[in-house]
Design a protein around this motif. Structure first.
Motif, PDB file in Angstrom:
ATOM      1  N   HIS A 197      -6.059   1.009  -3.731  1.00  0.00           N
ATOM      2  CA  HIS A 197      -4.659   0.141  -3.493  1.00  0.00           C
ATOM      3  C   HIS A 197      -4.819  -1.228  -2.970  1.00  0.00           C
ATOM      4  CE1 HIS A 197      -5.517   0.793   1.110  1.00  0.00           C
ATOM      5  NE2 HIS A 197      -4.794  -0.493   1.219  1.00  0.00           N
ATOM      6  N   TYR A 244      -1.637  -4.626   0.255  1.00  0.00           N
ATOM      7  CA  TYR A 244      -1.009  -3.050   0.125  1.00  0.00           C
ATOM      8  C   TYR A 244      -2.065  -3.207   1.538  1.00  0.00           C
ATOM      9  CZ  TYR A 244       3.324  -3.028  -3.085  1.00  0.00           C
ATOM     10  OH  TYR A 244       3.667  -2.946  -3.793  1.00  0.00           O
ATOM     11  N   HIS A 245      -0.965  -3.677   2.674  1.00  0.00           N
ATOM     12  CA  HIS A 245      -1.727  -2.925   3.951  1.00  0.00           C
ATOM     13  C   HIS A 245      -1.725  -1.850   4.770  1.00  0.00           C
ATOM     14  CE1 HIS A 245      -3.301  -7.550   5.739  1.00  0.00           C
ATOM     15  NE2 HIS A 245      -2.412  -7.283   4.465  1.00  0.00           N
ATOM     16  N   TRP A 246      -0.603  -0.776   3.843  1.00  0.00           N
ATOM     17  CA  TRP A 246      -0.729   0.352   4.773  1.00  0.00           C
ATOM     18  C   TRP A 246      -1.098   1.411   3.597  1.00  0.00           C
ATOM     19  CZ3 TRP A 246       5.352  -0.405   7.227  1.00  0.00           C
ATOM     20  CH2 TRP A 246       4.115  -0.560   7.838  1.00  0.00           C
ATOM     21  N   MET A 291       2.798   5.135   4.293  1.00  0.00           N
ATOM     22  CA  MET A 291       3.956   4.462   3.972  1.00  0.00           C
ATOM     23  C   MET A 291       4.541   5.858   3.898  1.00  0.00           C
ATOM     24  SD  MET A 291       4.924   1.475   3.164  1.00  0.00           S
ATOM     25  CE  MET A 291       5.546   1.702   1.933  1.00  0.00           C
ATOM     26  N   LEU A 300      10.309  -0.469   4.476  1.00  0.00           N
ATOM     27  CA  LEU A 300       9.231  -0.531   4.623  1.00  0.00           C
ATOM     28  C   LEU A 300       8.412  -1.139   3.971  1.00  0.00           C
ATOM     29  CD1 LEU A 300       9.207   3.086   6.314  1.00  0.00           C
ATOM     30  CD2 LEU A 300       8.300   0.801   7.349  1.00  0.00           C
ATOM     31  N   ARG A 301       8.954  -0.385   1.910  1.00  0.00           N
ATOM     32  CA  ARG A 301       8.310  -0.921   1.285  1.00  0.00           C
ATOM     33  C   ARG A 301       8.173  -3.009   0.970  1.00  0.00           C
ATOM     34  NH1 ARG A 301      10.208  -3.037  -3.272  1.00  0.00           N
ATOM     35  NH2 ARG A 301      12.801  -3.000  -2.637  1.00  0.00           N
ATOM     36  N   ASN A 361       5.385  -3.971   3.256  1.00  0.00           N
ATOM     37  CA  ASN A 361       4.883  -3.651   2.414  1.00  0.00           C
ATOM     38  C   ASN A 361       3.672  -4.813   1.501  1.00  0.00           C
ATOM     39  OD1 ASN A 361       2.194  -3.084   3.433  1.00  0.00           O
ATOM     40  ND2 ASN A 361       2.018  -1.558   2.042  1.00  0.00           N
ATOM     41  N   GLU A 362       4.781  -5.138   1.188  1.00  0.00           N
ATOM     42  CA  GLU A 362       5.394  -6.132  -0.322  1.00  0.00           C
ATOM     43  C   GLU A 362       4.724  -7.580   0.360  1.00  0.00           C
ATOM     44  OE1 GLU A 362       8.080  -5.117  -2.816  1.00  0.00           O
ATOM     45  OE2 GLU A 362       7.263  -3.658  -4.126  1.00  0.00           O
ATOM     46  N   ARG A 378       4.314  -5.562  10.574  1.00  0.00           N
ATOM     47  CA  ARG A 378       3.516  -4.225  10.036  1.00  0.00           C
ATOM     48  C   ARG A 378       2.846  -4.030  11.551  1.00  0.00           C
ATOM     49  NH1 ARG A 378       2.804  -6.653   5.851  1.00  0.00           N
ATOM     50  NH2 ARG A 378       0.405  -6.765   5.777  1.00  0.00           N
TER      51      ARG A 378
END
Length: 321
Positions: free
Chosen positions: A3, A7-9, A14, A69-70, A73-74, A83
């Motif tokens: 990924h 993006y750390h997740w 996610m 959450l999106r 993550n961004e 997070r």
């Protein structure tokens, strides 16, 4: 799963978080408060508060969780703290009685899956961190070795310059003293224990014996005599040094001559090897060691082996082979 680095997740985490958070909260407002409690900014949550105030049916708990959450993550590194706090809130969730009764079992299972995913991820992270530490340790060792090589090279260069400066000196006594001091520093460079020149005196203070120096290597003590004469050393100075050895227990001898040795002197040392170890070195050998930046300790070890095993006290290492 690969990924984007921002993006750390990963996607699987996610998806699990998106499915879990709504189950942990009975109402849509509870979802917003749950996210706010982890540090999510009002800039992200404000639009959903407004929508809930105007038309609660226009947005679901899952949509709120998914969109927030999106966006978290961004945010990349900027959102890392939020997070982590949000993930900690989910993995540490224990009181499932606050969930709707029909959601409690499913929520408990999803939290367990997230804990498992996070645990695996943490294990890989720890392994990577350990690999990074090992890599850094190897780099540090290489840097230290290179720094030590440069340090030794500078010391060799300094000793070469000092030795070169001795050759034009006209005062033989001063030159001899300078050579003794230089050799002591050369021995010390290789970690060889050194005791500098000293004089043994009688009770009335008269000098009885002058010792140029003492070195210790591998548990063996060597009485050192240094001579810078115009002609090869004859049997007399060599015999005097051997006499000093005979008055001391467990002591070997090392002579260093700037002009070599006569054949009778070498022959006398060969006979003396039946009693004590006697090593004959020449200044030109040490000049080559300095030029090549080679170990004086290894040189003395090899000279000693040649004397003990081959009965050859006088071998010119690096010169005649």
């Amino acid at each position: 799963m690969a990924h984007d680095a921002a993006y750390h997740w990963p996607p699987e985490l996610m998806a699990l978080l998106t499915d879990t958070i709504p189950l942990l909260c009975r109402s849509k407002d509870d979802v917003v408060d749950f996210l706010r409690g982890a540090g999510t900014s009002e800039a992200l949550l404000g639009q959903f508060r407004q929508q809930l105030a105007v038309d609660r049916g226009a947005v679901s708990k899952y949509r709120i969780a998914r969109e927030v959450l999106r966006q978290l993550n961004e945010q990349g590194d900027q959102g890392l703290g939020v997070r982590r706090a949000l993930l900690r809130r989910v993995t540490e969730f224990e009181d499932f009685s606050t969930c709707w009764p029909d959601d409690q079992l499913k929520a408990r299972g999803l939290v367990g899956q997230i804990r498992q995913v996070v645990g695996v991820k943490d294990s890989f992270t720890r392994m990577q961190q350990e690999r990074d530490r090992e890599h850094e340790a190897r780099l540090a060792d290489r840097r230290a070795a290179e720094e030590e090589r440069r340090r030794r090279s500078a010391l060799y260069s300094d000793l070469r310059a000092q030795l070169t400066a001795l050759f034009p000196m006209e005062d033989p006594h001063k030159r001899g003293l300078e050579l003794e001091s230089l050799l002591n520093r050369f021995f010390a460079l290789d970690g060889i224990g050194v005791r500098e020149s000293f004089t043994l005196r009688l009770e009335d203070g008269e000098a009885a014996e002058q010792i140029d120096g003492v070195v210790e290597l591998d548990g063996q003590t060597y009485l050192v005599e240094v001579k810078w004469w115009a002609k090869p050393l004859d049997i007399n100075p060599v015999s005097r040094h051997m006499t000093r050895l005979m008055t001391r227990a467990d002591v070997s001898g090392l002579m260093i001559s700037a002009s070599g040795y006569s054949a009778p002197a070498v022959a006398e040392c060969e006979r003396f090897l039946a009693l004590k170890v006697m090593v004959l070195g020449e200044l030109r050998e040490l000049v080559l060691l300095l030029e090549r930046e080679e170990s004086l300790a290894d040189w003395l070890r090899q000279k000693t082996r040649n004397a003990k095993l081959d009965r050859r006290p006088h071998t010119l290492l690096g010169v005649d082979f």
